[in-house]
Design a protein around this motif. Structure first.
Motif, PDB file in Angstrom:
ATOM      1  N   PHE A 131       0.860  -1.182   0.000  1.00 27.66           N
ATOM      2  CA  PHE A 131       0.000   0.000   0.000  1.00 27.66           C
ATOM      3  C   PHE A 131       0.898   1.234   0.000  1.00 27.66           C
ATOM      4  CE2 PHE A 131      -2.609  -3.306   1.920  1.00 27.66           C
ATOM      5  CZ  PHE A 131      -3.820  -3.129   1.291  1.00 27.66           C
ATOM      6  N   TYR A 142      -3.099   7.655   3.196  1.00 25.22           N
ATOM      7  CA  TYR A 142      -4.170   7.464   4.173  1.00 25.22           C
ATOM      8  C   TYR A 142      -4.355   5.999   4.575  1.00 25.22           C
ATOM      9  CZ  TYR A 142      -6.415   6.895  -0.413  1.00 25.22           C
ATOM     10  OH  TYR A 142      -6.701   6.525  -1.710  1.00 25.22           O
ATOM     11  N   PHE A 143      -3.481   5.120   4.090  1.00 25.72           N
ATOM     12  CA  PHE A 143      -3.524   3.704   4.465  1.00 25.72           C
ATOM     13  C   PHE A 143      -2.305   3.325   5.297  1.00 25.72           C
ATOM     14  CE2 PHE A 143      -6.196   2.307   0.549  1.00 25.72           C
ATOM     15  CZ  PHE A 143      -7.370   2.484   1.266  1.00 25.72           C
ATOM     16  N   PHE A 144      -2.452   2.260   6.077  1.00 18.92           N
ATOM     17  CA  PHE A 144      -1.293   1.675   6.739  1.00 18.92           C
ATOM     18  C   PHE A 144      -0.405   1.049   5.681  1.00 18.92           C
ATOM     19  CE2 PHE A 144      -4.314   1.629  10.315  1.00 18.92           C
ATOM     20  CZ  PHE A 144      -3.518   2.178  11.307  1.00 18.92           C
ATOM     21  N   HIS A 145       0.910   1.212   5.826  1.00 14.20           N
ATOM     22  CA  HIS A 145       1.857   0.632   4.892  1.00 14.20           C
ATOM     23  C   HIS A 145       2.401  -0.683   5.441  1.00 14.20           C
ATOM     24  CE1 HIS A 145       2.719   4.845   2.986  1.00 14.20           C
ATOM     25  NE2 HIS A 145       1.474   4.419   2.807  1.00 14.20           N
ATOM     26  N   GLU A 178      -0.726   4.555  -0.639  1.00 14.83           N
ATOM     27  CA  GLU A 178      -1.541   5.734  -0.360  1.00 14.83           C
ATOM     28  C   GLU A 178      -1.253   6.241   1.052  1.00 14.83           C
ATOM     29  OE1 GLU A 178      -2.608   2.885  -1.443  1.00 14.83           O
ATOM     30  OE2 GLU A 178      -3.742   3.173  -3.299  1.00 14.83           O
ATOM     31  N   ASN A 223      -6.947  -1.395   6.486  1.00 11.79           N
ATOM     32  CA  ASN A 223      -7.086  -0.438   5.384  1.00 11.79           C
ATOM     33  C   ASN A 223      -8.474  -0.475   4.757  1.00 11.79           C
ATOM     34  OD1 ASN A 223      -4.519   0.564   5.700  1.00 11.79           O
ATOM     35  ND2 ASN A 223      -3.604  -0.744   4.143  1.00 11.79           N
ATOM     36  N   SER A 254      -6.477  11.193   5.772  1.00 10.65           N
ATOM     37  CA  SER A 254      -7.759  10.505   5.596  1.00 10.65           C
ATOM     38  C   SER A 254      -8.967  11.348   5.983  1.00 10.65           C
ATOM     39  CB  SER A 254      -7.780   9.214   6.428  1.00 10.65           C
ATOM     40  OG  SER A 254      -7.760   9.520   7.815  1.00 10.65           O
ATOM     41  N   ILE A 268      -1.904   8.941   8.775  1.00  4.41           N
ATOM     42  CA  ILE A 268      -3.223   8.514   8.299  1.00  4.41           C
ATOM     43  C   ILE A 268      -4.295   9.525   8.672  1.00  4.41           C
ATOM     44  CG2 ILE A 268      -4.999   6.736   8.568  1.00  4.41           C
ATOM     45  CD1 ILE A 268      -2.649   4.729   8.926  1.00  4.41           C
ATOM     46  N   VAL A 272      -2.936  -5.661   8.067  1.00  6.93           N
ATOM     47  CA  VAL A 272      -2.882  -4.429   7.285  1.00  6.93           C
ATOM     48  C   VAL A 272      -4.070  -4.289   6.327  1.00  6.93           C
ATOM     49  CG1 VAL A 272      -1.517  -3.078   5.652  1.00  6.93           C
ATOM     50  CG2 VAL A 272      -0.374  -4.366   7.462  1.00  6.93           C
ATOM     51  N   ILE A 277     -10.576   1.571   6.964  1.00  2.00           N
ATOM     52  CA  ILE A 277     -10.325   2.992   6.692  1.00  2.00           C
ATOM     53  C   ILE A 277     -11.088   3.424   5.442  1.00  2.00           C
ATOM     54  CG2 ILE A 277      -8.573   4.648   5.925  1.00  2.00           C
ATOM     55  CD1 ILE A 277      -6.561   3.194   7.711  1.00  2.00           C
TER      56      ILE A 277
END
Length: 209
Positions: free
Chosen positions: A65, A69-72, A67, A194, A160, A156, A190, A197
């Motif tokens: 991921f 606004y997401f967890f990596h 983005e 996500n 987000s 995030i 994860v 989210i």
């Protein structure tokens, strides 16, 4: 050795070979496949997670991921198996197995640290959890540590539009506890986090596991 003696030796060998091919190559796989589809169909079909009927990932295989606004996820030596056919490094799973003295390992880790610091303003290098810069043995780990997850919360929240309390609740909802309370460590899934989210952001209407 005459022909009759040869025939007595060859015939049983051929018969056993054919029997084992039928048993191990046909009957056994069919029985196991049928049993698994009957007893645990979701697991037998890859533990897929779907959004609007379309598979977006697996409960047991990680993915990348990017983005904000997401967890990596953790770094992956096999790019979470998304290499194009013929591209160097296209493995099903695995890691580079670099030794501690390998300059390539130091270069990769330094690059990861620079990226993390750039993506998460205010974070110091000594605050970065080890799983944020190290690859898992498989390169397909679907989890990150809770320390890793918590470090990403500020980023995030900033991207987000969600409240910090909402993101913290998402972490809690998608934390997998230690097995029997003693084995392993608490960790965040994860993809599931996500997707929650995305659900709160209105990017999707729902998902199924």
């Amino acid at each position: 050795m005459n022909n009759d003696e040869k025939h007595k030796i060859i015939k049983p060998a051929i018969s056993i070979t054919i029997l084992m091919i039928v048993l191990c190559g046909l009957i056994y796989p069919l029985v196991i496949t049928g049993f698994s589809q009957l007893v645990m169909p979701p697991k037998a079909n890859g533990s897929l997670i779907t959004v609007d009927g379309v598979a977006v990932g697996s409960d047991i295989v990680g993915q990348e991921f990017t983005e904000p606004y997401f967890f990596h996820s953790r770094p992956s030596a096999v790019n979470y198996n998304t290499y194009e056919k013929g591209e160097e490094g296209s493995l099903a799973s695995g890691s580079n197995n670099y030794g501690a003295s390998n300059p390539a390992l130091l270069e990769r880790v330094e690059s990861e640290i620079e990226t993390i610091l750039a993506e998460n303003p205010g974070v110091e290098a000594d605050e970065i959890p080890v799983d944020m810069i190290t690859q898992s043995g498989s390169g397909l780990d679907p989890h990150i540590s809770l320390e890793n997850a918590r470090l990403q919360i500020d980023r995030i929240v900033a991207h987000s539009g969600l409240e910090r309390s909402e993101v913290e609740e998402i972490v809690e909802n998608n934390t997998e506890k230690r097995f029997l309370g003693i084995f392993g460590t608490d960790k965040l899934h994860v993809l599931k986090a996500n997707l929650e989210i995305a659900l709160k952001m209105g990017l999707i209407d729902g998902f199924e596991i």
